[in-house]
Write an enzyme that holds these catalytic residues in place. Structure first.
Site, PDB file in Angstrom:
ATOM      1  N   SER A  86       0.827  -1.240  -0.104  1.00  6.43           N
ATOM      2  CA  SER A  86       0.010  -0.048   0.067  1.00  6.43           C
ATOM      3  C   SER A  86       0.992   1.290  -0.072  1.00  6.43           C
ATOM      4  O   SER A  86       1.794   1.387  -0.843  1.00  6.43           O
ATOM      5  CB  SER A  86      -0.965  -0.102   1.194  1.00  6.43           C
ATOM      6  OG  SER A  86      -1.899   0.870   0.951  1.00  6.43           O
ATOM      7  N   ASP A 121      -9.574  -5.490  -4.862  1.00 10.47           N
ATOM      8  CA  ASP A 121      -9.144  -4.409  -3.580  1.00 10.47           C
ATOM      9  C   ASP A 121     -10.026  -2.994  -3.971  1.00 10.47           C
ATOM     10  O   ASP A 121     -10.131  -2.444  -5.072  1.00 10.47           O
ATOM     11  CB  ASP A 121      -7.543  -3.769  -4.157  1.00 10.47           C
ATOM     12  CG  ASP A 121      -6.862  -3.096  -3.014  1.00 10.47           C
ATOM     13  OD1 ASP A 121      -7.678  -2.450  -2.431  1.00 10.47           O
ATOM     14  OD2 ASP A 121      -5.702  -3.040  -2.887  1.00 10.47           O
ATOM     15  N   HIS A 144      -7.992  -5.416  -0.115  1.00  4.90           N
ATOM     16  CA  HIS A 144      -6.876  -4.801   0.304  1.00  4.90           C
ATOM     17  C   HIS A 144      -5.875  -5.619   1.171  1.00  4.90           C
ATOM     18  O   HIS A 144      -6.019  -5.325   2.423  1.00  4.90           O
ATOM     19  CB  HIS A 144      -7.171  -3.636   0.552  1.00  4.90           C
ATOM     20  CG  HIS A 144      -5.904  -2.385   0.688  1.00  4.90           C
ATOM     21  ND1 HIS A 144      -5.307  -2.129  -0.349  1.00  4.90           N
ATOM     22  CD2 HIS A 144      -5.140  -1.847   1.756  1.00  4.90           C
ATOM     23  CE1 HIS A 144      -4.173  -1.272  -0.194  1.00  4.90           C
ATOM     24  NE2 HIS A 144      -4.354  -1.180   1.288  1.00  4.90           N
TER      25      HIS A 144
END
Length: 211
Positions: free
Chosen positions: A107, A156, A188
């Site tokens: 991320s 995601d 995610h």
């Protein structure tokens, strides 16, 4: 207990994701010759979190790719990249050369990893791993020879899959040696298959040294 034994290679991982997804094949162990560092993001106010403080490598105002890239906190990204570079310099001073170091992240950590590994002119590392992440708008890849692995779940809802795919295409268009893998049904987070693919990548770019 004393300090852990040193290894001749290293992966500096900026950001750790939650686990998710079913295991699809027999797990392989992590490369034994690799030492791992897991730096923690500083606590800072985050705009998308109504300004409340939380661990974050940089500020972000929106999960909409167009808005997020337009209002990108490039100063915060570069500050965090500078911190990761300082860790690399410490490991170099301890005897691990840059060509035996991989920078990786999930991320926001992946954003920093791509910035450090691909968009830093005076740095050439062994490889970059970026998971569920994106390339900053103002970052121009200038290390096309650096092997890069990108992984992204196609479900995601935080960092949209198309955002990661568009970043891959931009990096690929620069002539970089980059691979992108899609993980079906993963949100995610990551799945065991993705971790094993990362381990395979590490074995490829950080081969064991012959005695």
């Amino acid at each position: 207990a004393g300090p852990p034994p040193r290894a001749d290679a290293e992966a500096a991982v900026s950001g750790s994701p939650p686990r998710c997804g079913p295991e699809k094949r027999k797990r392989r162990g992590r490369p034994e010759q690799v030492k791992f560092l897991f730096p923690t993001a500083p606590v800072r106010p985050v705009s998308i979190n109504s300004g409340l403080e939380m661990p974050a490598w940089f500020d972000i105002s929106s999960l909409d790719p167009q808005v997020a890239l337009r209002e990108e906190d490039y100063g915060g990204i570069m500050s965090s990249a500078g911190y990761i570079l300082s860790l690399i310099e410490k490991e170099e001073a301890a005897g691990i050369p840059r060509d035996r170091i991989v920078v990786a992240g999930f991320s926001q950590g992946g954003v920093v990893a791509l910035t450090v590994g691909l968009a830093t002119t005076d740095l050439k590392v062994a490889g970059v791993i970026s998971l569920s992440s994106w390339l900053p708008a103002l970052a121009s890849p200038c290390q096309p020879g650096t092997p890069t692995f990108m992984g992204h779940g196609d479900s995601d809802g935080v960092v949209l899959y198309r955002w990661g795919l568009e970043s891959f295409k931009k990096i690929q268009g620069s002539g970089a040696k980059v691979e992108f893998k899609t993980y079906e049904g993963v949100e995610h987070g990551y799945c065991p298959q993705e971790l094993m693919d990362c381990a395979d990548f590490l074995r490829e770019v950080l081969p064991e040294k012959q005695a």
